[in-house]
Design an enzyme around this catalytic site. Structure first.
Site, mmCIF file in Angstrom:
data_model
loop_
_atom_site.group_PDB
_atom_site.id
_atom_site.type_symbol
_atom_site.label_atom_id
_atom_site.label_comp_id
_atom_site.label_asym_id
_atom_site.label_seq_id
_atom_site.Cartn_x
_atom_site.Cartn_y
_atom_site.Cartn_z
ATOM 1 C CE LYS A 108 -7.381 0.793 1.151
ATOM 2 N NZ LYS A 108 -7.354 -0.274 1.967
ATOM 3 C CG HIS A 151 -4.106 -0.933 -2.170
ATOM 4 N ND1 HIS A 151 -4.477 0.035 -2.126
ATOM 5 C CD2 HIS A 151 -3.792 -1.505 -1.256
ATOM 6 C CE1 HIS A 151 -3.774 0.205 -0.821
ATOM 7 N NE2 HIS A 151 -3.428 -0.714 -0.448
ATOM 8 C CB SER A 200 -1.015 -0.348 0.928
ATOM 9 O OG SER A 200 -0.328 -0.562 2.256
HETATM 10 C C1 LIG Z 1 -7.197 -0.133 3.038
HETATM 11 C C2 LIG Z 1 -6.429 -1.736 3.595
HETATM 12 C C3 LIG Z 1 -7.213 -2.123 4.478
HETATM 13 C C4 LIG Z 1 -8.438 -1.930 5.602
HETATM 14 O O1 LIG Z 1 -9.812 -2.082 4.582
HETATM 15 P P1 LIG Z 1 -10.590 -1.183 5.542
HETATM 16 O O2 LIG Z 1 -12.309 -1.641 4.480
HETATM 17 O O3 LIG Z 1 -10.403 0.244 4.694
HETATM 18 O O4 LIG Z 1 -10.699 -1.181 6.735
HETATM 19 C C5 LIG Z 1 -6.798 -3.959 4.452
HETATM 20 N N1 LIG Z 1 -5.479 -4.003 3.973
HETATM 21 C C6 LIG Z 1 -4.881 -3.403 2.926
HETATM 22 C C7 LIG Z 1 -4.066 -3.833 2.635
HETATM 23 C C8 LIG Z 1 -5.575 -1.492 2.846
HETATM 24 O O5 LIG Z 1 -4.991 -0.964 2.310
#
Ligand SMILES: *Cc1c(COP(=O)(O)O)cnc(C)c1O
Length: 362
Positions: A214, A183, A155
């Site tokens: 996302k 992602h 990320s």
């Molecule tokens: C954003 C993210 C999460 C958490 O997801 P949410 O739905 O925002 O709680 C988990 N793993 C990764 C790699 C992320 O980027």
């Protein structure tokens, strides 16, 4: 404070900015069709789920979304979670316990690290994408059950984990491979099916997790895999069992999002084009753009104060880009995390590169 919907242009504390801060990679978060689906879902199901999934909170909208996601990612069974954080906590703690071992990439997301700690399994971290180090750890373990845990797209770096080789290692050492595709889902692979499709991976050893907040532009997350593994989560994932189901209207909206992800290929093509524009625009910049084929395009600054200053100067010129510093990233690698979205135009990205080049010269 954000005063508008999430998009390329946002209003923050009374001022308008061109923003490169969100994970809304496909520009769907404020799509009117998603908003309409949410309204329609609200009309049908009301606002709150009112109960956990296992009591009476599991609505037909959740069910339809689980079925559609399973078809989309080509895995036999899907289980929805309220957030990616909760999915990771539930997945790792349900599958690993005291006599087990988890092997995790050092740059994994915080939620995976928390999950590994909470599982009470032996927690071994290997240097980023260092498969030799991982193989040594796997060879040395005597744990009953072994889990390899990795982000698919990291990320803060935007690079993609070497999943085919991780699958080989998992097979050789009889381990599960847990993949967090927060992602990559919606972005990578055929029609955005995610990282497994990107690499053409189909094996019962993989347990796949992705989020819906996302690229999908909604909220929530899911875990997918073999029916027996998913059934274990239903029985044992405490962040699934002991929590209220997400509002069904969100599942209803996510179904519409899935349709748009699959049908609107132009969003991924636009993203690929924007990456080329950014890479070309910053080619002569004194700061290095990390090599990434994903929407996450980090510009490595190094020093914390410098990174903050660059972000601040961008802000003065109407551009929002977050400066990411330790402990989120390793010491000495403070960076700007530029995230691109299909909501941006080529001229938006060209403008960012131009201002960054300007600041770099000063
Ligand atoms: C954003 C993210 C999460 C958490 O997801 P949410 O739905 O925002 O709680 C988990 N793993 C990764 C790699 C992320 O980027």
């Amino acid at each position: 404070m954000l005063q508008t919907a999430q998009s390329a242009r946002v209003s923050v504390d009374g001022r308008t900015y061109l923003a490169f801060c969100s994970n809304d990679y496909l520009g769907l978060a404020s799509d009117p069709r998603l908003a309409r689906a949410a309204q329609e879902g609200c009309g049908r199901y009301g606002v709150g789920a009112g109960a956990s999934h296992l009591i009476l909170g599991h609505s037909e909208a959740h069910h339809a979304l689980e079925e559609a996601l399973a078809r989309f990612v080509a895995l036999p069974r899907v289980l929805l979670f309220s957030t990616g954080y909760m999915a990771n906590i539930g997945m790792v703690t349900a599958l690993a316990g005291r006599d087990d071992a988890v092997f995790a990439d050092r740059l994994n997301h915080a939620s995976l690290n928390d999950a590994c700690l909470l599982s009470r399994a032996q927690f071994r971290r290997y240097p980023h994408c260092d498969l030799e180090a991982l193989e040594k750890l796997l060879s040395a373990t005597r744990a009953r059950r072994r889990l390899i845990v990795t982000d698919a797209v990291f990320s803060m770096d935007g690079d993609i984990a070497p999943l085919p080789r991780l699958v080989e290692l998992a097979e050789r050492h009889d381990a599960w491979l847990l993949v967090d595709d927060a992602h990559g889902f919606g972005i990578l692979g055929d029609r955005g099916r995610g990282v497994l499709s990107h690499f053409g991976i189909a094996t019962p050893r993989v347990i796949y997790m992705a989020t819906l907040g996302k690229a999908a532009g909604v909220f929530g997350a899911f875990v997918a895999g073999e029916p027996a593994a998913v059934e274990t989560l239903v029985q044992r994932a405490r962040s699934y069992v002991y929590t209220t189901a997400t509002p069904p209207l969100l599942a209803y909206a996510a179904l519409e999002s899935l349709r748009l992800i699959e049908e609107e290929q132009w969003r991924r093509e636009r993203l690929a084009q924007l990456i080329r524009v950014l890479q070309g625009g910053l080619a002569a910049n004194r700061w290095r753009l990390l090599r990434s084929d994903t929407a996450i395009q980090p510009l490595m600054i190094g020093d914390n104060a410098d990174a903050l200053e660059v972000a601040d100067r961008l802000g003065q010129r109407g551009l929002l880009v977050p400066a990411i510093r330790p402990p989120t990233v390793p010491q000495g690698t403070a960076r700007l995390r530029i995230s691109l979205s299909a909501a941006h135009g080529e001229d938006d990205v060209a403008r960012l590169a131009e201002v960054l080049n300007d600041i770099a010269r000063q």
